[in-house]
Design a protein around this motif. Structure first.
Motif, PDB file in Angstrom:
ATOM      1  N   LEU A   2      30.655 -79.576  47.880  1.00  0.00           N
ATOM      2  CA  LEU A   2      30.828 -78.135  47.705  1.00  0.00           C
ATOM      3  C   LEU A   2      30.571 -77.673  46.273  1.00  0.00           C
ATOM      4  O   LEU A   2      30.259 -76.503  46.041  1.00  0.00           O
ATOM      5  CB  LEU A   2      32.258 -77.730  48.091  1.00  0.00           C
ATOM      6  N   LEU A   3      30.722 -78.572  45.314  1.00  0.00           N
ATOM      7  CA  LEU A   3      30.784 -78.154  43.917  1.00  0.00           C
ATOM      8  C   LEU A   3      29.466 -77.692  43.300  1.00  0.00           C
ATOM      9  O   LEU A   3      29.483 -76.776  42.464  1.00  0.00           O
ATOM     10  CB  LEU A   3      31.409 -79.269  43.074  1.00  0.00           C
ATOM     11  N   PRO A   4      28.303 -78.264  43.645  1.00  0.00           N
ATOM     12  CA  PRO A   4      27.072 -77.760  43.016  1.00  0.00           C
ATOM     13  C   PRO A   4      26.845 -76.265  43.233  1.00  0.00           C
ATOM     14  O   PRO A   4      26.480 -75.547  42.289  1.00  0.00           O
ATOM     15  CB  PRO A   4      25.974 -78.608  43.676  1.00  0.00           C
ATOM     16  N   ALA A   5      27.059 -75.781  44.446  1.00  0.00           N
ATOM     17  CA  ALA A   5      26.884 -74.346  44.709  1.00  0.00           C
ATOM     18  C   ALA A   5      27.913 -73.528  43.938  1.00  0.00           C
ATOM     19  O   ALA A   5      27.610 -72.430  43.450  1.00  0.00           O
ATOM     20  CB  ALA A   5      27.000 -74.069  46.207  1.00  0.00           C
ATOM     21  N   GLU A   6      29.121 -74.062  43.807  1.00  0.00           N
ATOM     22  CA  GLU A   6      30.147 -73.355  43.038  1.00  0.00           C
ATOM     23  C   GLU A   6      29.764 -73.277  41.564  1.00  0.00           C
ATOM     24  O   GLU A   6      29.887 -72.223  40.927  1.00  0.00           O
ATOM     25  CB  GLU A   6      31.500 -74.051  43.196  1.00  0.00           C
ATOM     26  N   HIS A   7      29.304 -74.388  41.009  1.00  0.00           N
ATOM     27  CA  HIS A   7      28.919 -74.396  39.592  1.00  0.00           C
ATOM     28  C   HIS A   7      27.776 -73.417  39.330  1.00  0.00           C
ATOM     29  O   HIS A   7      27.760 -72.728  38.297  1.00  0.00           O
ATOM     30  CB  HIS A   7      28.509 -75.809  39.176  1.00  0.00           C
ATOM     31  N   GLN A   8      26.847 -73.350  40.253  1.00  0.00           N
ATOM     32  CA  GLN A   8      25.723 -72.423  40.089  1.00  0.00           C
ATOM     33  C   GLN A   8      26.207 -70.978  40.109  1.00  0.00           C
ATOM     34  O   GLN A   8      25.765 -70.147  39.302  1.00  0.00           O
ATOM     35  CB  GLN A   8      24.691 -72.655  41.186  1.00  0.00           C
ATOM     36  N   LEU A   9      27.127 -70.666  41.010  1.00  0.00           N
ATOM     37  CA  LEU A   9      27.648 -69.303  41.095  1.00  0.00           C
ATOM     38  C   LEU A   9      28.469 -68.954  39.854  1.00  0.00           C
ATOM     39  O   LEU A   9      28.367 -67.841  39.321  1.00  0.00           O
ATOM     40  CB  LEU A   9      28.489 -69.144  42.357  1.00  0.00           C
ATOM     41  N   VAL A  10      29.268 -69.893  39.368  1.00  0.00           N
ATOM     42  CA  VAL A  10      30.043 -69.656  38.146  1.00  0.00           C
ATOM     43  C   VAL A  10      29.105 -69.378  36.976  1.00  0.00           C
ATOM     44  O   VAL A  10      29.340 -68.462  36.169  1.00  0.00           O
ATOM     45  CB  VAL A  10      30.963 -70.855  37.838  1.00  0.00           C
ATOM     46  N   ALA A  11      28.026 -70.154  36.876  1.00  0.00           N
ATOM     47  CA  ALA A  11      27.061 -69.946  35.794  1.00  0.00           C
ATOM     48  C   ALA A  11      26.426 -68.563  35.889  1.00  0.00           C
ATOM     49  O   ALA A  11      26.219 -67.891  34.870  1.00  0.00           O
ATOM     50  CB  ALA A  11      25.989 -71.030  35.840  1.00  0.00           C
ATOM     51  N   ARG A  12      26.135 -68.124  37.107  1.00  0.00           N
ATOM     52  CA  ARG A  12      25.534 -66.800  37.275  1.00  0.00           C
ATOM     53  C   ARG A  12      26.527 -65.695  36.927  1.00  0.00           C
ATOM     54  O   ARG A  12      26.183 -64.728  36.232  1.00  0.00           O
ATOM     55  CB  ARG A  12      25.029 -66.640  38.711  1.00  0.00           C
ATOM     56  N   LEU A  13      27.758 -65.830  37.380  1.00  0.00           N
ATOM     57  CA  LEU A  13      28.767 -64.814  37.097  1.00  0.00           C
ATOM     58  C   LEU A  13      29.081 -64.715  35.607  1.00  0.00           C
ATOM     59  O   LEU A  13      29.388 -63.634  35.097  1.00  0.00           O
ATOM     60  CB  LEU A  13      30.050 -65.120  37.871  1.00  0.00           C
ATOM     61  N   SER A  14      29.014 -65.850  34.923  1.00  0.00           N
ATOM     62  CA  SER A  14      29.341 -65.864  33.494  1.00  0.00           C
ATOM     63  C   SER A  14      28.127 -65.599  32.611  1.00  0.00           C
ATOM     64  O   SER A  14      28.227 -65.645  31.383  1.00  0.00           O
ATOM     65  CB  SER A  14      29.986 -67.199  33.114  1.00  0.00           C
ATOM     66  N   GLY A  15      26.971 -65.339  33.244  1.00  0.00           N
ATOM     67  CA  GLY A  15      25.780 -64.974  32.490  1.00  0.00           C
ATOM     68  C   GLY A  15      25.029 -66.127  31.871  1.00  0.00           C
ATOM     69  O   GLY A  15      24.168 -65.921  31.011  1.00  0.00           O
ATOM     70  N   ARG A  16      25.315 -67.366  32.320  1.00  0.00           N
ATOM     71  CA  ARG A  16      24.623 -68.517  31.743  1.00  0.00           C
ATOM     72  C   ARG A  16      23.260 -68.748  32.381  1.00  0.00           C
ATOM     73  O   ARG A  16      22.435 -69.466  31.835  1.00  0.00           O
ATOM     74  CB  ARG A  16      25.488 -69.773  31.863  1.00  0.00           C
TER      75      ARG A  16
END
Length: 219
Positions: free
Chosen positions: A204-218
């Motif tokens: 589950l974590l790769p999709a979560e990390h990608q979404l966190v990066a997008r939300l945080s502007g990375r």
């Protein structure tokens, strides 16, 4: 009709149910529902509008703990609630502790403040995150460290919903940029590593990390 789970993937409560579904290899469909601004039809499934919610044929349920217990009881498989009434009571207590005591700080103070607030047009209040990290979370972690002791999981060798519930909150705290201090809370730190290495979680974590990066502007 396939079982349908409603919610957002970064919710620790949605994640908890997704991990159980994976552990029991239960097929399901996932429909995105935001934690705020839910469509009107969703309230027929979740009267309070909260996530997650689930539809399984004619059964409509809301609340992650209720959904998890239903899936365990209705689908069977290896128990995530232990083998005795004492085990089950201990699991439910630690799950409740994670959902009601850790969540306001790990998820709503640290994760929401640092990752979600700006993306939904709210002011990020870093002092709220710092208060959680310095004042509120240490005694909560102290308690859980004592309950875990030198065990592999909260039920010893048996993986349970208690482990899932606690780690789901620690994952959100990590998404917010804070890992648990392995020197002060070595048991919880090891539990986090052990549980996130399970396929039911690591997938589950790769999709979560990608979404966190997008939300945080990375990205």
């Amino acid at each position: 009709m396939a079982l349908t789970l409603y919610g957002a993937i970064l919710s620790p409560f949605v994640r908890k149910v997704r991990i159980l579904l994976a552990e029991h290899q239960i097929p399901y469909e996932h429909t995105f529902i935001p934690p705020r601004g839910q469509p009107d039809w969703y309230y027929d499934i979740s009267p309070l509008g909260r996530i997650p919610a689930m539809v399984d044929g004619d059964v409509k349920l809301a609340d992650s703990a209720v959904i998890a217990q239903y899936l365990q009881d209705s689908r069977g498989g290896p128990s995530l609630y232990g083998t005795t009434p004492e085990d089950a009571a201990r699991v439910r207590w630690i799950e409740k502790y994670a959902d009601y005591e850790l969540a306001p700080h790990c998820t709503f103070a640290v994760f929401f403040t640092r990752i979600v607030a700006c993306s939904v047009g709210e002011q990020a209040d870093e002092s709220r995150a710092q208060t959680a990290l310095i004042k509120h979370l240490p005694p909560l972690f102290d308690y859980l460290e004592g309950e875990l002791g030198d065990r592999k999981y909260f039920l010893g060798e048996q993986f349970s919903i208690a482990d899932i519930a606690v780690v789901c909150q620690l994952i959100n705290m990590a998404h917010g940029g804070e890992l648990i201090d392995e020197q002060r809370w070595p048991g919880l730190s090891s539990l986090l590593s052990r549980v996130t290495a399970r396929e039911s979680v690591s997938a589950l974590l790769p999709a979560e990390h990608q979404l966190v990066a997008r939300l945080s502007g990375r990205i």
